[in-house]
Design an enzyme around this catalytic site. Structure first.
Site, short mmCIF file in Angstrom:
data_model
loop_
_atom_site.label_atom_id
_atom_site.label_comp_id
_atom_site.label_asym_id
_atom_site.label_seq_id
_atom_site.Cartn_x
_atom_site.Cartn_y
_atom_site.Cartn_z
N GLU A 60 -8.48 -39.36 -15.08
CA GLU A 60 -8.50 -40.34 -16.14
C GLU A 60 -9.18 -41.67 -16.00
OE1 GLU A 60 -5.25 -37.94 -17.24
OE2 GLU A 60 -5.60 -39.01 -15.35
N HIS A 129 6.92 -39.15 -18.86
CA HIS A 129 6.11 -38.70 -19.97
C HIS A 129 6.65 -39.31 -21.38
CE1 HIS A 129 4.68 -35.93 -16.80
NE2 HIS A 129 3.80 -35.56 -17.67
#
Length: 325
Positions: A60, A129
């Site tokens: 990322e 998450h």
């Protein structure tokens, strides 16, 4: 009006803007060959080819930086994160580069980029998450933050985000991609920074956004059976925030409940609470109540997760409390 899924609305918005403007491209993990981790880019590789729909490594920081840098050469990238939890790996590129390029270049370099993907919890995915970072990004000058709750808003706001000349954080939900809603056949773009009154009412204002607003609808349906009329405002855009819509509603109902899926310290509902007491304090007939997740990392246990997340029962209790019932 057609009825389509949230994922289809996202795909339509990106595809229409890529047809309209050759400088727009999509990049991210599994967006091309796999049609997107949540099938939100289904068919886009076939239409636009590998130069404009680009699969990336699991990096990322790297592809976030490539996207930001490409805006300086005239591109308008859409960067998809498989979840905004993963954006933390590349958050330096968002906060220190995308949000500041325009100012630090003396206005020479706008940064027309959209960072999009799922936010907050999506069931039993564990603590790393299941985090909501809307307030993190909204705290940063230079960023716009959009969190739609239905397919119609998602398409119209995503098209506006792609056309915007500043960086936009566009936050979705894994638990909404299959949601269905009515979306027009023709072209439409929704303005950034304008809230929507989803349900008009007279007794109490409920402000929310994103997927958790569904709990407000459930609560309002139950409360209506008892003769309690709830006005529900969907912020849609967290930054810039539509303060006027909130204030006008509070002036009418004189009571406010805020529902947000986020930790309770220093979040979006905290900011709304401050703004309301600062601007329309004299209209309040009860203290403001904000409903958030528990102040812990998200649990994996389904029993604990149910307790951790705000729900319609919490909203009903809060509404009755501000009504002194």
């Amino acid at each position: 009006m057609r009825t389509i899924q949230f994922r289809e609305a996202v795909c339509e918005a990106m595809s229409e803007e890529m047809r309209r403007d050759a400088s727009v491209y999509l990049m991210g993990e599994e967006v091309a060959e796999y049609n997107g981790a949540y099938k939100a880019s289904k068919g886009m590789l076939d239409e636009f080819g590998p130069d404009r729909v680009i699969d990336t490594p699991i990096a990322e920081l790297g592809f976030g930086g490539i996207g930001v840098g490409s805006t300086m050469t005239g591109c308008r990238p859409i960067v998809e994160y498989m979840t905004f939890n993963f954006s933390l790996v590349g958050i330096d590129q968002i906060i220190n580069n995308a949000a500041k390029i325009r100012q630090m270049s003396g206005g020479q370099f706008p940064c027309p980029i959209v960072f999009r993907g799922p936010t907050a919890s999506a069931g039993q995915l564990g603590a790393t998450h299941s985090q909501a970072f809307e307030n993190w990004f909204a705290n940063t000058p230079g960023l716009k933050v959009i969190v739609p709750s239905n397919p119609y808003d998602a398409k119209g706001l995503l098209k506006a985000a792609i056309r915007d000349n500043d960086p936009v954080i566009f936050m979705e939900s894994e638990q909404m991609y299959g949601d269905k809603g009515e979306v027009p056949d023709g072209e439409y773009v929704l303005p950034i920074g304008v809230a929507d009154i989803k349900r008009e009412g007279t007794d109490v204002t409920i402000v929310s956004f994103g997927k958790i607003i569904k709990e407000a609808y459930k609560a309002a349906d139950e409360l209506a059976k008892e003769g309690i009329s709830c006005e529900i405002i969907d912020l849609r855009t967290v930054r810039p925030m539509d303060h006027k819509a909130i204030m006008e509603s509070v002036k009418k109902t004189n009571r406010l409940v805020i529902l947000e899926e986020a930790w309770p310290f220093g979040n979006v509902s905290t900011e709304i609470t401050y703004q309301v007491q600062e601007q329309v304090f004299d209209y309040l007939d009860a203290p403001i109540i904000k409903i958030n997740t528990a102040d812990t990392p998200a649990p994996y246990s389904p029993v604990l997760l149910e307790e951790w997340l705000p729900n319609s029962g919490d909203v009903i209790k809060a509404v009755k409390k501000v009504l002194y019932r």
